[in-house]
Design a protein around this motif. Structure first.
Motif, PDB file in Angstrom:
ATOM      1  N   UNK A 101       7.535  -8.049 -22.083  1.00 32.49           N
ATOM      2  CA  UNK A 101       8.536  -7.421 -21.225  1.00 32.49           C
ATOM      3  C   UNK A 101       8.973  -8.233 -20.027  1.00 32.49           C
ATOM      4  N   UNK A 102       8.861  -9.557 -20.102  1.00 36.63           N
ATOM      5  CA  UNK A 102       9.264 -10.415 -18.990  1.00 36.63           C
ATOM      6  C   UNK A 102      10.424 -11.311 -19.422  1.00 36.63           C
ATOM      7  N   UNK A 103      11.313 -11.654 -18.482  1.00 35.72           N
ATOM      8  CA  UNK A 103      12.474 -12.472 -18.857  1.00 35.72           C
ATOM      9  C   UNK A 103      12.112 -13.904 -19.227  1.00 35.72           C
ATOM     10  N   UNK A 104      11.027 -14.421 -18.666  1.00 33.98           N
ATOM     11  CA  UNK A 104      10.613 -15.787 -18.982  1.00 33.98           C
ATOM     12  C   UNK A 104       9.128 -15.938 -18.691  1.00 33.98           C
ATOM     13  N   UNK A 105       8.585 -17.074 -19.086  1.00 30.78           N
ATOM     14  CA  UNK A 105       7.148 -17.297 -18.942  1.00 30.78           C
ATOM     15  C   UNK A 105       6.752 -17.402 -17.474  1.00 30.78           C
ATOM     16  N   UNK A 106       7.664 -17.900 -16.631  1.00 29.63           N
ATOM     17  CA  UNK A 106       7.355 -18.011 -15.208  1.00 29.63           C
ATOM     18  C   UNK A 106       7.117 -16.653 -14.571  1.00 29.63           C
ATOM     19  N   UNK A 107       7.968 -15.680 -14.914  1.00 27.40           N
ATOM     20  CA  UNK A 107       7.804 -14.329 -14.363  1.00 27.40           C
ATOM     21  C   UNK A 107       6.496 -13.704 -14.828  1.00 27.40           C
ATOM     22  N   UNK A 108       6.153 -13.918 -16.089  1.00 30.71           N
ATOM     23  CA  UNK A 108       4.891 -13.383 -16.622  1.00 30.71           C
ATOM     24  C   UNK A 108       3.694 -13.969 -15.886  1.00 30.71           C
ATOM     25  N   UNK A 109       3.670 -15.286 -15.764  1.00 27.24           N
ATOM     26  CA  UNK A 109       2.521 -15.943 -15.134  1.00 27.24           C
ATOM     27  C   UNK A 109       2.412 -15.546 -13.662  1.00 27.24           C
ATOM     28  N   UNK A 158       3.424 -12.827 -12.184  1.00 31.84           N
ATOM     29  CA  UNK A 158       2.958 -11.438 -12.070  1.00 31.84           C
ATOM     30  C   UNK A 158       1.458 -11.335 -12.312  1.00 31.84           C
ATOM     31  N   UNK A 159       0.985 -11.996 -13.344  1.00 31.89           N
ATOM     32  CA  UNK A 159      -0.435 -11.875 -13.691  1.00 31.89           C
ATOM     33  C   UNK A 159      -1.339 -12.628 -12.708  1.00 31.89           C
ATOM     34  N   UNK A 160      -0.883 -13.766 -12.226  1.00 27.97           N
ATOM     35  CA  UNK A 160      -1.703 -14.524 -11.272  1.00 27.97           C
ATOM     36  C   UNK A 160      -1.852 -13.749  -9.967  1.00 27.97           C
ATOM     37  N   UNK A 161      -0.768 -13.120  -9.513  1.00 32.05           N
ATOM     38  CA  UNK A 161      -0.858 -12.316  -8.293  1.00 32.05           C
ATOM     39  C   UNK A 161      -1.797 -11.129  -8.477  1.00 32.05           C
ATOM     40  N   UNK A 162      -1.953 -10.697  -9.730  1.00 37.62           N
ATOM     41  CA  UNK A 162      -2.886  -9.605 -10.019  1.00 37.62           C
ATOM     42  C   UNK A 162      -4.318 -10.105 -10.187  1.00 37.62           C
ATOM     43  N   UNK A 163      -4.508 -11.422 -10.035  1.00 38.81           N
ATOM     44  CA  UNK A 163      -5.853 -11.979 -10.105  1.00 38.81           C
ATOM     45  C   UNK A 163      -6.277 -12.475 -11.469  1.00 38.81           C
ATOM     46  N   UNK A 164      -5.330 -12.576 -12.413  1.00 38.97           N
ATOM     47  CA  UNK A 164      -5.686 -13.039 -13.756  1.00 38.97           C
ATOM     48  C   UNK A 164      -5.679 -14.560 -13.808  1.00 38.97           C
ATOM     49  N   UNK A 165      -6.546 -15.112 -14.635  1.00 43.42           N
ATOM     50  CA  UNK A 165      -6.587 -16.559 -14.839  1.00 43.42           C
ATOM     51  C   UNK A 165      -5.573 -16.962 -15.901  1.00 43.42           C
ATOM     52  N   UNK A 197       8.352 -25.485 -12.076  1.00 43.19           N
ATOM     53  CA  UNK A 197       8.375 -24.759 -10.810  1.00 43.19           C
ATOM     54  C   UNK A 197       7.242 -23.760 -10.699  1.00 43.19           C
ATOM     55  N   UNK A 198       7.042 -22.997 -11.765  1.00 43.19           N
ATOM     56  CA  UNK A 198       5.944 -22.026 -11.761  1.00 43.19           C
ATOM     57  C   UNK A 198       4.598 -22.728 -11.721  1.00 43.19           C
ATOM     58  N   UNK A 199       4.489 -23.840 -12.437  1.00 43.80           N
ATOM     59  CA  UNK A 199       3.226 -24.586 -12.424  1.00 43.80           C
ATOM     60  C   UNK A 199       2.894 -25.062 -11.011  1.00 43.80           C
ATOM     61  N   UNK A 200       3.905 -25.553 -10.285  1.00 42.47           N
ATOM     62  CA  UNK A 200       3.672 -25.989  -8.902  1.00 42.47           C
ATOM     63  C   UNK A 200       3.264 -24.809  -8.024  1.00 42.47           C
ATOM     64  N   UNK A 201       3.948 -23.671  -8.217  1.00 40.90           N
ATOM     65  CA  UNK A 201       3.626 -22.490  -7.406  1.00 40.90           C
ATOM     66  C   UNK A 201       2.207 -22.004  -7.679  1.00 40.90           C
ATOM     67  N   UNK A 202       1.802 -22.027  -8.944  1.00 43.01           N
ATOM     68  CA  UNK A 202       0.452 -21.588  -9.299  1.00 43.01           C
ATOM     69  C   UNK A 202      -0.588 -22.548  -8.726  1.00 43.01           C
ATOM     70  N   UNK A 203      -0.285 -23.840  -8.791  1.00 43.42           N
ATOM     71  CA  UNK A 203      -1.219 -24.825  -8.227  1.00 43.42           C
ATOM     72  C   UNK A 203      -1.363 -24.636  -6.718  1.00 43.42           C
ATOM     73  N   UNK A 204      -0.242 -24.375  -6.048  1.00 43.89           N
ATOM     74  CA  UNK A 204      -0.297 -24.141  -4.604  1.00 43.89           C
ATOM     75  C   UNK A 204      -1.061 -22.856  -4.294  1.00 43.89           C
TER      76      UNK A 204
END
Length: 327
Positions: A153-161, A163-170, A195-202
């Motif tokens: 239910x997400x528009x792209x993989x960045x939105x999915x990741x 959302x889940x990372x902010x919820x504490x998922x690995x 872009x999402x990879x950089x944000x997750x790394x940060x």
């Protein structure tokens, strides 16, 4: 004499307007019309001698005459014209290409096609070939990522990741949830969504650096470092030294945390707060929302700076500084 002695497997031999028959070695303007003599047909002949299905088995002149005849029929016969136009539309839309690819799936490449492919590959530099392979792999990865995100239910993989990372998922947990290998996102996220990879790394870096703060802040009733710093440094004007003393961390750790969370350090924070409290007290004593309104009212009434200072019990320099006349 073998069949290949007349003409090489995977090749059509032309001589002027004639074509060589692989079976009997005779020359014909059209081998297609001759195949009945050997008890075979077009497809079987091509398959036996490794020829592509589009390889011409007629001489140039014969093909030209057939093309001219078709053009005349197209001009005069509405049914033929409609068929031709339909075929052109399907070719432009890519339907014919898709149908051909579907029909060829699982079928062995004829020798003629294999030789063409090898010649084409030989003309491509290794660098260009590798780049093509990388592009193809990237398209495949992005397709897999888009499908996984859409199924959740997400528009792209960045939105999915995100959302889940902010919820504490690995990333491993997110990969499993999406039906992928547990290491898929760790390996490919930077390729499909840098872009999402950089944000997750940060995000991971900030969490790692904030980790020493969390046990202390939990005891003080705060969930995170940004909330604590805003409360202590910006709202209550605690100095860096005071925050360091309260948390048991160094001054440099506090300064780094302020910068990490985008909070501007307020120099002489405690002094500034005391000065502001003093000004607010003067304004409140005379019924004004702030000291600026108080000074504007008194100046509008014709009072001098000396008189205003005497009224509020402050020095003239303090009054003039609040009015912005002294820096």
């Amino acid at each position: 004499m073998t069949l290949a002695d007349h003409a090489p497997i995977g090749s059509v031999v032309h001589e002027g307007d004639r074509v060589l028959c692989h079976v009997c070695g005779r020359w014909f303007k059209s081998v297609l019309a001759h195949l009945r003599a050997h008890g075979t047909d077009d497809l079987a002949y091509r398959e036996e001698f490794g020829l592509e299905r589009t390889a011409p088995l007629e001489g140039v002149g014969t093909r030209q005459r057939r093309a001219d005849a078709l053009r005349r029929r197209r001009a005069s016969d509405p049914l033929v014209r409609a068929w031709c136009e339909e075929g052109e539309d399907r070719a432009r839309s890519g339907v014919l290409t898709e149908a051909a690819a579907q029909a060829a799936r699982g079928r062995k490449h004829p020798e003629q096609r294999r030789r063409k492919t090898l010649r084409a590959l030989a003309a491509i530099s290794p660098q260009a070939r590798n780049e093509g392979i990388r592009r193809h792999a990237l398209v495949r990865l992005r397709t897999v990522a888009a499908k996984a995100a859409a199924e959740l239910g997400f528009p792209d993989i960045g939105a999915l990741v995100a959302d889940r990372v902010l919820a504490g998922r690995s990333l491993a947990a997110i990969s499993r949830e999406a039906g992928l290998h547990k290491d898929w996102l760790s390996r490919h996220l930077r390729s499909v969504d840098p872009g999402t990879a950089d944000a997750i790394a940060e995000h991971a870096r900030v969490r790692r650096l904030d980790a020493p703060w969390l046990p202390v802040l939990a005891g003080l009733g705060f969930d995170g470092v940004p909330e604590y710093l805003r409360d202590r440094h910006l709202r209550h004007a605690r100095s860096v030294q005071a925050i360091a003393a309260e948390t048991g961390l160094s001054r440099s750790a506090v300064q780094t945390a302020l910068a990490r969370h985008g909070l501007a350090r307020v120099t002489h924070a405690t002094t500034r707060r005391l000065v502001q409290d003093r000004a607010d007290g003067v304004a409140a004593r005379f019924g004004f929302p702030d000291v600026t309104a108080y000074l504007a009212d008194r100046r509008a009434s014709g009072l001098s700076w000396k008189s205003i200072a005497a009224e509020c019990g402050q020095s003239q320099s303090w009054v003039r500084r609040r009015a912005g006349l002294i820096r």
